[in-house]
Write a protein that holds these residues in place. Structure first.
Motif, PDB file in Angstrom:
ATOM      1  N   TYR A 295      53.222  35.548  92.959  1.00  0.00           N
ATOM      2  CA  TYR A 295      52.263  35.903  91.921  1.00  0.00           C
ATOM      3  C   TYR A 295      51.125  34.881  91.850  1.00  0.00           C
ATOM      4  CZ  TYR A 295      50.437  36.857  87.243  1.00  0.00           C
ATOM      5  OH  TYR A 295      49.615  37.138  86.175  1.00  0.00           O
ATOM      6  N   LEU A 296      51.454  33.610  91.794  1.00  0.00           N
ATOM      7  CA  LEU A 296      50.447  32.560  91.704  1.00  0.00           C
ATOM      8  C   LEU A 296      49.570  32.513  92.955  1.00  0.00           C
ATOM      9  CD1 LEU A 296      52.546  29.728  90.007  1.00  0.00           C
ATOM     10  CD2 LEU A 296      50.783  31.172  88.962  1.00  0.00           C
TER      11      LEU A 296
ATOM     12  N   GLU B  32      58.873  38.051  83.983  1.00  0.00           N
ATOM     13  CA  GLU B  32      58.712  38.930  85.146  1.00  0.00           C
ATOM     14  C   GLU B  32      57.273  38.861  85.626  1.00  0.00           C
ATOM     15  OE1 GLU B  32      60.107  42.931  85.011  1.00  0.00           O
ATOM     16  OE2 GLU B  32      61.785  42.388  83.715  1.00  0.00           O
ATOM     17  N   TYR B  33      57.104  38.759  86.949  1.00  0.00           N
ATOM     18  CA  TYR B  33      55.766  38.707  87.553  1.00  0.00           C
ATOM     19  C   TYR B  33      55.561  39.972  88.380  1.00  0.00           C
ATOM     20  CZ  TYR B  33      55.871  33.830  86.205  1.00  0.00           C
ATOM     21  OH  TYR B  33      55.942  32.661  85.486  1.00  0.00           O
ATOM     22  N   ARG B  34      54.382  40.540  88.203  1.00  0.00           N
ATOM     23  CA  ARG B  34      54.072  41.779  88.933  1.00  0.00           C
ATOM     24  C   ARG B  34      52.634  41.703  89.439  1.00  0.00           C
ATOM     25  NH1 ARG B  34      57.418  46.383  86.842  1.00  0.00           N
ATOM     26  NH2 ARG B  34      58.867  45.433  85.377  1.00  0.00           N
ATOM     27  N   ILE B  35      52.429  42.319  90.596  1.00  0.00           N
ATOM     28  CA  ILE B  35      51.068  42.478  91.126  1.00  0.00           C
ATOM     29  C   ILE B  35      50.861  43.951  91.433  1.00  0.00           C
ATOM     30  CG2 ILE B  35      50.856  40.132  92.046  1.00  0.00           C
ATOM     31  CD1 ILE B  35      51.465  41.249  94.819  1.00  0.00           C
TER      32      ILE B  35
ATOM     33  N   GLY C 251      47.936  50.735  93.478  1.00  0.00           N
ATOM     34  CA  GLY C 251      47.944  51.389  92.177  1.00  0.00           C
ATOM     35  C   GLY C 251      49.248  51.275  91.411  1.00  0.00           C
ATOM     36  N   GLN C 252      50.255  50.593  91.973  1.00  0.00           N
ATOM     37  CA  GLN C 252      51.538  50.468  91.282  1.00  0.00           C
ATOM     38  C   GLN C 252      51.882  49.002  91.098  1.00  0.00           C
ATOM     39  OE1 GLN C 252      54.764  52.738  92.698  1.00  0.00           O
ATOM     40  NE2 GLN C 252      53.661  54.669  92.640  1.00  0.00           N
ATOM     41  N   LEU C 253      52.481  48.679  89.961  1.00  0.00           N
ATOM     42  CA  LEU C 253      52.913  47.306  89.713  1.00  0.00           C
ATOM     43  C   LEU C 253      54.234  47.057  90.433  1.00  0.00           C
ATOM     44  CD1 LEU C 253      52.051  46.902  85.922  1.00  0.00           C
ATOM     45  CD2 LEU C 253      50.894  45.877  87.880  1.00  0.00           C
ATOM     46  N   VAL C 254      54.226  45.979  91.225  1.00  0.00           N
ATOM     47  CA  VAL C 254      55.399  45.647  92.025  1.00  0.00           C
ATOM     48  C   VAL C 254      55.930  44.296  91.559  1.00  0.00           C
ATOM     49  CG1 VAL C 254      56.208  45.158  94.368  1.00  0.00           C
ATOM     50  CG2 VAL C 254      54.460  46.903  93.997  1.00  0.00           C
ATOM     51  N   PRO C 255      57.221  44.177  91.264  1.00  0.00           N
ATOM     52  CA  PRO C 255      57.781  42.889  90.845  1.00  0.00           C
ATOM     53  C   PRO C 255      57.789  41.895  92.014  1.00  0.00           C
ATOM     54  CG  PRO C 255      59.488  44.606  90.849  1.00  0.00           C
ATOM     55  CD  PRO C 255      58.208  45.250  91.258  1.00  0.00           C
TER      56      PRO C 255
END
Length: 139
Positions: free
Chosen positions: A23-24, A6-9, A13-17
Motif C-alpha cells: 500500500y505505501l 486493512e489496506y486496499r488499492i 476499478g475494484q478495491l483489492v486488499p
C-alpha cells in the motif's frame, strides 16, 4: 486489543486488499508520478497522448523523419527511369564508359589500365557525357 488496519488499492476499478508495505509503495509511486506530471505541466511539456481519440493514437501525429517520404520515392523512381532512357540514347562507347564508372564503380585509373586510354581523356569524356545527359534530362 488493537484492530489490524486493512489496506486496499484500486485495481481495474475494484478495491483489492494488500499489505501495508505494498500500500505505501503503491501510493508513493502514485504521488511521485503526480509530482512529475505537475513539474512537466509547469515547464510546458506536451504529451502526444493528449491528442489521443477513440479512433487515433496521438503518437501517430509524430512525423517519421527517418523514413523517406512517399513523394520523394516516387520522384526518385521517375528520375531513375528517365535517366535509363537517356543513357539508352547514348552511343555504345558512351554507355560503356558510364556503366564502368557508375554501375561497376571502377576508377578512371582502373579504366586507363584496362583500356589504355589516358585518365585525363576518360575524365574529359565522362564530363562531356554527364553534360549531355543533363541536357537530355532537362528536355
Amino acid at each position: 486489543m488493537a484492530e489490524k488496519k486493512e489496506y486496499r488499492i484500486k485495481v481495474q476499478g475494484q478495491l483489492v486488499p494488500v499489505t501495508e508495505e505494498i500500500y505505501l509503495t503503491y501510493y508513493r509511486m502514485k504521488r511521485r508520478e503526480l509530482h512529475l506530471e505537475e513539474k512537466d505541466t509547469a515547464h510546458g511539456v506536451f504529451y502526444y497522448s493528449a491528442l489521443d481519440t477513440e479512433e487515433t493514437n496521438g503518437e501517430d501525429a509524430i512525423p517519421d523523419l527517418l523514413s523517406p517520404r512517399v513523394e520523394d520515392m516516387v520522384v526518385d523512381k521517375l528520375m531513375s527511369q528517365r535517366l535509363r532512357q537517356c543513357i539508352a540514347q547514348l552511343s555504345k562507347d558512351e554507355q560503356n564508359l558510364i556503366f564502368a564508372l557508375y554501375y561497376q564503380g571502377k576508377t578512371q585509373m582502373e579504366l586507363e589500365r584496362e583500356t589504355g586510354i589516358k585518365q585525363q581523356t576518360i575524365s574529359y569524356r565522362d564530363r562531356q557525357i554527364r553534360l549531355k545527359l543533363k541536357k537530355m534530362m532537362e528536355k
